[in-house]
Scaffold this motif. Structure first.
Motif, short mmCIF file in Angstrom:
data_model
loop_
_atom_site.label_atom_id
_atom_site.label_comp_id
_atom_site.label_asym_id
_atom_site.label_seq_id
_atom_site.Cartn_x
_atom_site.Cartn_y
_atom_site.Cartn_z
N SER A 39 -2.32 -2.99 -8.06
CA SER A 39 -2.19 -3.94 -6.97
C SER A 39 -2.79 -5.30 -7.31
CB SER A 39 -2.87 -3.38 -5.71
OG SER A 39 -4.21 -3.02 -5.99
N GLN A 44 2.40 -4.40 -4.78
CA GLN A 44 3.20 -3.21 -5.04
C GLN A 44 4.23 -2.96 -3.95
OE1 GLN A 44 2.84 -1.18 -7.95
NE2 GLN A 44 1.81 -3.11 -8.44
N SER A 49 3.24 2.80 -2.90
CA SER A 49 2.10 3.23 -2.08
C SER A 49 2.37 4.61 -1.48
CB SER A 49 1.86 2.22 -0.95
OG SER A 49 1.60 0.93 -1.49
N TRP A 52 2.04 7.39 -4.17
CA TRP A 52 0.66 7.72 -4.53
C TRP A 52 -0.04 8.48 -3.40
CZ3 TRP A 52 0.48 1.98 -6.18
CH2 TRP A 52 1.05 1.86 -7.45
N VAL A 64 -8.46 -0.16 -3.26
CA VAL A 64 -7.29 -0.92 -3.70
C VAL A 64 -7.71 -2.35 -4.05
CG1 VAL A 64 -4.98 -1.71 -3.08
CG2 VAL A 64 -5.81 0.48 -2.22
N SER A 93 1.87 -4.02 1.88
CA SER A 93 1.85 -3.09 0.76
C SER A 93 0.71 -2.08 0.85
CB SER A 93 1.77 -3.85 -0.57
OG SER A 93 0.47 -4.37 -0.79
N ILE A 94 -0.40 -2.47 1.49
CA ILE A 94 -1.55 -1.57 1.56
C ILE A 94 -1.65 -0.85 2.90
CG2 ILE A 94 -2.84 -2.92 -0.12
CD1 ILE A 94 -4.52 -4.05 2.17
N PHE A 97 -1.69 3.05 3.07
CA PHE A 97 -2.94 3.72 2.73
C PHE A 97 -3.83 3.84 3.96
CE2 PHE A 97 -1.70 1.82 -1.39
CZ PHE A 97 -1.74 2.96 -2.19
#
Length: 283
Positions: A39, A44, A49, A52, A64, A93-94, A97
């Protein structure tokens, strides 16, 4: 809680039993947390994401790294229409998570030229606003933030803006390295162990292989004992301590982490099932 892990899951051959495509699954049978480095180099795709997240156990955690355009490392063309677009795409993108309960924190690691200056303090406020919905840990690389006249203000600033603190063990090699400052600024603290290869820290040599030089180090028992005392000291200040070994160049990180885990006497629950190879040696 103390969690131990490594920076990245792709450079630790001692951990792998499955095929090369299943390194993350193998890694998650050993450690409950990992630093996601991809990242940093590029924002990404969400599909990565999700992949994973799917490959790891329910309680597995990711630290991250912030994209290099956010931290000021980017060289060359800026691939976005604006910083607003960059932050928006990074947040998207995150977000998976966070929604999966697997985002330990976002690591915003600033470069050695990011000094303790008014404009940079202002930028830290912008980062806090842009990432207001996320746990963010700040890592400095310039000594000025910890100079006697600024250290107390730095710590207070991190606290007041709800930033976690990244405590680093690294070579003491001038302005581009920071001292180990065992202070937690919140209920979480990150410890990153970069090794103590002073020569490699200063002399990168071949630009294409600088990481191989800089992080080539094997912690000895005495050094790990000292880090253990720092970890325990920080655990008295913060509820959660995440400790990551970044001395990956020579393949030492995994063994150092396993040794450190044994020294602390901690066991990790909720790991992926370990697929034992017939000829595997136990750590």
């Amino acid at each position: 809680m103390i969690q131990i892990g490594l920076t990245g899951w792709g450079d630790h051959p001692d951990l792998y039993v499955s095929s090369a495509k299943e390194k993350l699954q193998d890694y998650s049978a050993h450690f409950p947390v990992v630093e996601l480095d991809a990242s940093f180099y590029a924002i990404q795709p969400i599909k990565n994401s999700l992949k994973w997240i799917k490959e790891t156990p329910a309680d597995f955690q990711f630290v991250v790294k912030a994209y290099q355009g956010i931290t000021g490392h980017l060289r060359g063309d800026f691939p976005f229409e604006s910083t607003t677009e960059m932050f928006e795409l990074y947040r998207k993108s995150i977000m998976p998570f966070k929604e999966a309960g697997k985002l330990a924190m976002v690591l915003v690691q600033f470069p050695p030229w990011f000094r303790c200056e008014t404009e940079n303090v202002t930028y830290l406020r912008k980062v806090r606003e842009e990432l207001k919905d996320f746990d963010v840990v700040i890592e400095f690389r310039h000594q000025s933030w910890y100079a006697p006249e600024y250290q107390q203000s730095t710590v207070q600033f991190l606290r007041s803006h709800q930033f976690h603190h990244s405590v680093c063990d690294e070579p003491q090699a001038g302005e581009g390295s920071i001292p180990l400052v065992p202070i937690a600024t919140s209920d979480k603290v990150l410890i990153r162990l970069h090794g103590r290869n002073t020569y490699g820290w200063i002399n990168h040599g071949n630009k294409e292989k600088w990481r191989e030089v800089r992080y080539l180090y094997d912690y000895n028992k005495e050094e790990l004992t000292y880090i253990k005392s720092i970890c325990e000291q920080l655990h008295e200040q913060a509820k959660d301590v995440i400790l990551l070994f970044n001395n990956n160049s020579g393949g030492h990180a995994a063994n150092n982490a396993k040794t450190f885990q044994q020294m602390l006497g901690v066991k990790f629950d909720g790991l992926a099932p370990k697929q034992l190879d017939l000829f595997e040696e136990d750590f």
